[in-house]
Write a protein that holds these residues in place. Structure first.
Motif, short mmCIF file in Angstrom:
data_model
loop_
_atom_site.label_atom_id
_atom_site.label_comp_id
_atom_site.label_asym_id
_atom_site.label_seq_id
_atom_site.Cartn_x
_atom_site.Cartn_y
_atom_site.Cartn_z
N ARG A 149 40.08 10.51 32.33
CA ARG A 149 39.20 9.86 33.31
C ARG A 149 39.99 9.48 34.56
NH1 ARG A 149 36.13 5.36 34.59
NH2 ARG A 149 33.87 5.68 34.43
N LYS A 153 39.58 10.99 38.58
CA LYS A 153 39.32 10.11 39.71
C LYS A 153 40.43 10.16 40.76
CE LYS A 153 37.57 6.02 38.81
NZ LYS A 153 37.34 4.69 38.22
N TYR A 161 34.26 16.78 44.61
CA TYR A 161 33.54 16.64 43.36
C TYR A 161 33.25 15.17 43.06
CZ TYR A 161 33.47 15.50 38.40
OH TYR A 161 33.18 14.91 37.20
N LEU A 162 34.22 14.31 43.39
CA LEU A 162 34.07 12.89 43.10
C LEU A 162 32.87 12.30 43.84
CD1 LEU A 162 35.38 10.57 41.52
CD2 LEU A 162 36.75 10.07 43.54
N SER A 165 29.99 13.39 42.10
CA SER A 165 29.99 12.72 40.80
C SER A 165 29.28 11.38 40.86
CB SER A 165 31.43 12.53 40.32
OG SER A 165 31.49 11.77 39.14
N TYR A 166 29.55 10.62 41.91
CA TYR A 166 28.92 9.30 42.01
C TYR A 166 27.45 9.41 42.43
CZ TYR A 166 33.08 6.54 41.15
OH TYR A 166 34.15 5.94 40.55
N ALA A 177 28.26 8.53 36.15
CA ALA A 177 28.76 9.47 37.14
C ALA A 177 29.16 10.76 36.43
CB ALA A 177 29.94 8.87 37.89
N GLY A 178 29.51 11.78 37.22
CA GLY A 178 29.88 13.06 36.64
C GLY A 178 31.04 12.95 35.68
N HIS A 179 32.08 12.19 36.05
CA HIS A 179 33.23 12.05 35.15
C HIS A 179 32.89 11.24 33.91
CE1 HIS A 179 33.54 9.03 38.40
NE2 HIS A 179 33.93 8.20 37.46
#
Length: 205
Positions: A149, A153, A161-162, A165-166, A177-179
């Motif tokens: 994780r 990030k 991507y981040l 992701s959010y 989120a995506g992660h």
């Protein structure tokens, strides 16, 4: 039971999206500040050499900018040439690599240690009473998940991507989120029982 712990049998409350974003912004400030200290401590020669090179080029750029203001259109091409040369200078490249490496190392270590050893909370999360919960067992993330994780990030190549992701967190009930989907985690408003505390409690019975 702590007032911040969810009642038994109830699903924990997902962290409000706004608080999560503010907490993440605070974490980024901590990581950047620590990275600047780390790069100066571990790569002083690379930073000094890179700065000296940039200062030398900056003097040339300032002179060309003055010429450009006086109407010398040829100065524009010269500025572009100098900027290309600067980007290829070994000392500048070494300085950038050292800075990127320090950010990666500090960022991964920061998010890993916080979520693995401090009840699922980085400093930013702790400021707003947020915690990361493993959906596998309802406890704080284990070593592997916390490290993965933190990796997702931190790696700059995944920053685009981040952002996506959010955005995913806005359209699902658990605000994952995506992660979080990748790691099977969820950020909640409240306290998560650390794995070590749970193991200690079980062993005492």
């Amino acid at each position: 039971m702590s007032p911040m712990e969810p009642p038994a049998g109830e699903e924990p409350r997902p962290a409000p999206f706004f608080l999560r974003m503010v907490a993440f912004a605070m974490d980024c400030i901590f990581v950047i500040f620590a990275s600047l200290i780390a790069v100066q401590a571990f790569f002083p020669d690379e930073i000094a050499s890179g700065k000296q090179t940039m200062e030398s080029y900056n003097e040339q750029l300032q002179a060309l900018e003055e010429s450009l203001k006086r109407g010398d259109r040829s100065a524009e091409a010269s500025i572009e040439g100098i900027l290309k040369e600067l980007a290829q200078e070994p000392s500048v490249i070494a300085m950038m690599n050292a800075t990127i490496f320090s950010f990666l190392l500090v960022g991964i270590a920061y998010w890993f240690v916080g979520e693995r050893f401090f009840a699922g909370s980085s400093l930013g999360k702790r400021m707003f009473l947020l915690s990361t919960l493993s959906l596998r067992d309802g406890k704080t993330p284990g070593t592997g998940i916390a490290l993965f994780r933190a990796f997702l990030k931190t790696i700059p190549i995944l920053q685009q991507y981040l952002a996506f992701s959010y955005l995913v967190a806005l359209i699902n009930r658990r605000r994952m989120a995506g992660h979080d989907y990748v790691c099977h985690t969820m950020v909640i408003r409240g306290r998560v029982v650390p794995k070590e505390q749970e193991e200690s409690t079980n062993s005492s019975h």
